[in-house]
Design an enzyme around this catalytic site. Structure first.
Site, PDB file in Angstrom:
ATOM      1  N   GLU A  86      -4.322 -23.373  70.615  1.00 42.61           N
ATOM      2  CA  GLU A  86      -3.164 -24.268  70.698  1.00 42.61           C
ATOM      3  C   GLU A  86      -2.242 -23.767  71.816  1.00 42.61           C
ATOM      4  O   GLU A  86      -1.836 -22.604  71.796  1.00 42.61           O
ATOM      5  CB  GLU A  86      -2.428 -24.268  69.349  1.00 42.61           C
ATOM      6  CG  GLU A  86      -1.077 -24.937  69.337  1.00 42.61           C
ATOM      7  CD  GLU A  86      -1.163 -26.414  69.664  1.00 42.61           C
ATOM      8  OE1 GLU A  86      -0.439 -26.854  70.582  1.00 42.61           O
ATOM      9  OE2 GLU A  86      -1.955 -27.128  69.006  1.00 42.61           O
ATOM     10  N   ASP A 135      -3.809 -35.308  72.130  1.00 41.19           N
ATOM     11  CA  ASP A 135      -2.917 -36.139  72.938  1.00 41.19           C
ATOM     12  C   ASP A 135      -3.721 -37.307  73.492  1.00 41.19           C
ATOM     13  O   ASP A 135      -4.737 -37.107  74.151  1.00 41.19           O
ATOM     14  CB  ASP A 135      -2.333 -35.311  74.086  1.00 41.19           C
ATOM     15  CG  ASP A 135      -1.153 -36.002  74.753  1.00 41.19           C
ATOM     16  OD1 ASP A 135      -1.207 -37.239  74.920  1.00 41.19           O
ATOM     17  OD2 ASP A 135      -0.188 -35.315  75.116  1.00 41.19           O
TER      18      ASP A 135
END
Length: 229
Positions: A86, A135
């Site tokens: 991440e 995303d």
């Protein structure tokens, strides 16, 4: 000219709101203990040492958000090693809190580009790869930035063992359609859905996150895809 579906680069924010003292302490004290080594080839033995069997199954999560799904899976499968990547600092802090609170010794984290870690793993070494709510990069000119593109998918395929699973979740209609188009054009991943309900209903072993609950409260559908190598 490079094929836009193979371009690899990390896009997105690295940090958000300022960390509280306790959160900063997690980054300073716990993160070094659970971080993926910076260099060299990776294996279960190198990642977990004597705390896990050298041949333990490995799961890999790309972009774990606040770490809820990663931690729930790790708690449910204590004999499996989990690698989470991440780029967002506050997400990493969230995962560190889950690791601390759950005493999860079978999780390793990387704050940065997941693909650089995937490259360092042996081929056919992963039992499962998760890509949940990436995303969507909704604008057409940004399509090359989406993780569901042939370059990243080639790498994921190489690292999954035969029969291994690739799980994808999204609540974005554009990303859903794009993913179906890209994945259906490939012959090396077998979609496990036999009916529409199979990707509209969350599987029992797919922990729900706050993000998913929020999406539903806001009237957005969530789609769940499972593929086998």
């Amino acid at each position: 000219m490079n094929d836009p579906t193979t371009i690899r680069r990390l896009y997105g924010r690295r940090s958000g709101h300022k960390l509280r003292i306790g959160q900063a302490g997690l980054v300073e004290d716990l993160l070094p203990q659970v971080s993926v080594p910076e260099d060299g080839p990776l294996s279960a033995a190198q990642l977990f040492g004597d705390t896990m069997p050298a041949d333990c199954p490995l799961h890999f999560e790309i972009g774990f958000g606040a770490g809820e799904h990663l931690a729930a899976q790790a708690a449910a499968h204590p004999g499996t090693g989990f690698i989470g990547c991440e780029p967002f600092l506050n997400g990493v802090v969230g995962a560190l809190g889950h690791i601390r609170d759950g005493a999860l010794g079978n999780v390793r984290l990387h704050m940065g580009d997941a693909l650089t870690v995937l490259e360092r793993l042996p081929d056919a070494s992963l039992e499962r790869v998760y890509l949940l709510h990436p995303d969507p990069w909704r604008k057409a000119r940004h399509a090359k930035r989406r993780m569901i593109n042939n370059g990243p998918l080639d790498l994921i395929h190489a690292k999954l063992r035969p029969g291994g699973e690739f799980r994808l979740g999204t609540d974005d209609p554009t990303y859903c359609r794009w993913s179906m188009m890209i994945m259906n054009a490939r012959t090396d991943f077998a979609w496990q859905a036999s009916s529409a309900a199979d990707f509209l209903i969350r599987p029992d072993d797919w922990p729900e996150t706050r993000y998913e609950r929020k999406a539903r409260r806001q009237g957005r559908e969530v789609w769940y895809f499972t593929y086998r190598r």
